[in-house]
Scaffold this motif. Sequence first.
Motif, PDB file in Angstrom:
ATOM      1  N   LEU A 260       0.849  -1.191   0.000  1.00 24.83           N
ATOM      2  CA  LEU A 260       0.000   0.000   0.000  1.00 24.83           C
ATOM      3  C   LEU A 260       0.883   1.239   0.000  1.00 24.83           C
TER       4      LEU A 260
ATOM      5  N   PRO B  66       2.370   4.614   1.051  1.00 24.50           N
ATOM      6  CA  PRO B  66       2.424   5.262   2.364  1.00 24.50           C
ATOM      7  C   PRO B  66       1.837   6.667   2.403  1.00 24.50           C
TER       8      PRO B  66
ATOM      9  N   TYR C 267      -3.723   5.824   7.262  1.00 20.94           N
ATOM     10  CA  TYR C 267      -2.624   5.478   6.364  1.00 20.94           C
ATOM     11  C   TYR C 267      -2.098   4.103   6.747  1.00 20.94           C
TER      12      TYR C 267
ATOM     13  N   HIS D 279       0.673   3.002   7.630  1.00 14.51           N
ATOM     14  CA  HIS D 279       1.528   2.829   8.810  1.00 14.51           C
ATOM     15  C   HIS D 279       0.707   2.714  10.088  1.00 14.51           C
ATOM     16  N   GLN D 280      -0.591   3.048   9.981  1.00 11.69           N
ATOM     17  CA  GLN D 280      -1.448   2.907  11.162  1.00 11.69           C
ATOM     18  C   GLN D 280      -2.120   1.534  11.200  1.00 11.69           C
TER      19      GLN D 280
END
Lengths: 335, 335
Positions: B122, B124, B170, B172-173
């Motif tokens: 995905l 970032p 996002y 990273h979450q």
Amino acid sequence: MPLAIYISRRLAYMLVALFGVSLVTFVVTRVLPGNPAYLIVGAMADESTVAAVVERLGLDQSIYEQYVRYIRQLLSGDLGDSWRTSNPVSVDIGARWPATIELGSTALVLALAWSVPFGILSALRRRSLSDRLANAVSGLGVSIPEFWLGLILLLIFFGTLEWAPAPIGRTLGEVPAHTTGLYTIDAILARDWEAFKAAAAQLILPASTLALVVGAPLLRVTRGFMRETMASHHIRSARALGIPERSIVLRHALPNVLLPVSTMVAIMYGYLLGGTVLVEFVFAWPGIGKYAIDSIAASDSIPVLAAVLLSAITYLFVYLMMDVLHFVIDPRTRT
Amino acid sequence: MNAGGGMDGIDRGPGAGEIPLLTVEDLTVGFGGGEDGGMSIPLQGVSLRVPRATRMSLVGESGSGKSLTASAVLGLLPEGARVLRGSIRLEGEELIGADERRMRRLRGGRIAIMFQNPRASLNPVHTVGGQIAEVIRVHSGAGRRESRNRAVDLLDQMGIPDARRRASDYVHQYSGGMAQRAVLAMALSCRPDLLIADEPTTGLDATLQQQVLDLVIEQVKARGASLLLITHDIAIARQTCEQIAVMYAGRVMESGPTEEVTAAAANPYTAALLKAFVTVDRGRMYAIPGTVPTLSGPLAECPFADRCEMVGPECRERVPELRRIGGREVACVKA
Ligand SMILES: Nc1ncnc2c1ncn2[C@@H]1O[C@H](COP(=O)(O)OP(=O)(O)O)[C@@H](O)[C@H]1O
Ligand SMILES: [Mg+2]
């Protein structure tokens, strides 16, 4: 509030860096040979006059005492006086910095205009004509010293083709009414197109020189990040799900490239705004860099110290601004 | 390009007369081989058929050519790779040599793929929901709002709690398991007929692996789609797919109903893979002796001959073709 903490930490770091810069520059300028007192009183002055000046400037004290005295003076907002111009250094710098800002900003815009698109294009089409061309031009930019490049451009465009005017400062025409101190901007604001043409003509060669020098590493960095991003997993995934190539490049790859590239841009801009000594020297551009080099030639250390400190502050400040910008726009730091 | 000779007998299996969803025939892919010689041929005549609404696994040691086969199906071979021979058909429609616009519409629209390492799959800098919505927009022409709502629905169907809010997050979450659910949502967003999952659970921890696999199967079943599950782990193949194809050195060695094939392997390579799996399961390591050959030219003998316990002189005479034996196809002269 993480951003506030982040900024204050960075500011503290800036202070430490500035302390280091001031210390090193101070020591270097003070251990240089020659007695600056003669600059003030003239070489023919008798010894008692010289001794009086030495005492007034504190030159008879230890270097440690001199440094403390200098920092105290700085903290009270006084940059000291130039022995060479006999002006306060802050006045001299105020008169010269707009020249550097105008040159540096123009150079940055030109550098961005050629290096970033070219870097992206050559990353997308490996071993193509544009990739080879990018290689050649950026190779030139990183390997030729900037004063050398400036001289070559002068030789071609002033000496041979006579397209560019003589390298004698910021304008050969009227100085436009002072608003910002940037001649081209002031001319536009005053709708004085003759003055604009004269100022732009003087600007174009030194700005192009710097644009080539600064653009070369920018191109390489852009190309490197673009290649890396285009080979990344998320680009492969997006492509495998039928996202059109235009969106792959502009929407998926580009933002990932511009984030790290903008850090490099900030570094370059900080460097340009601090005064580019050699290019200003070659083109007799009356900016901070030329001020510093003229002062060095005259053993006038106070302006040199101030110019170096100003460079460092500008550099660190632009860098900090870019970091803050990243903090705000990069989702990975924002959340 | 079309199927080479010697493919007779292949299209007379169960459900003969019905065109399979995906047919790969004699697919041969090479790297290099320009003037500088240095050709490698990692796919040496791969033949596969995936019927409609069927789950098939593609199993083999790392380097056997599974991912490359998937890339060829999507028309996204890595740089330097070329299809030398063979045919890939989606419901009878030839994909090799198809124009890029048609391939782009197929990707994500009729054939979707998900890879291992979901967090890297995905982008970032875009929200997870935004990325799914873009795939929907590209393939269906739906408006922004509608594709966004459909993206949220999909995330919800994949079991992501509080999907509307999480769609604005996002990557990273997201945790690894959540990211793989989002990747699955994106792959299924345009109701593809075939989902290729390339090692979708490699890198996730064991409990998550099971959950993701269960979800993939449930969703594929619910949509009446087919699944081509690529894995090096025959245990995963066994528990998830009704059909299995075993690959070795760029060829399919054996394929057929999973139960039949794993109960009594007809190809010694399948037997070796199963033996390795069973002994690992009992806590002892069994590695198939020897290494996968590097394929620097066309094969002249059975690629497994050097490592095979049952090897005989006839194995060295030619490359064994896939032959139909009962419900399966086997490439072994001894079968
Ligand atoms: N980009 C590439 N360049 C050269 N050779 C490659 C490339 N990708 C794959 N190959 C070759 O194809 C073989 C099969 O690769 P791959 O399909 O990724 O295997 P698998 O997915 O089964 O582990 C590799 O062993 C390698 O020799
Ligand atoms: Mg693989």
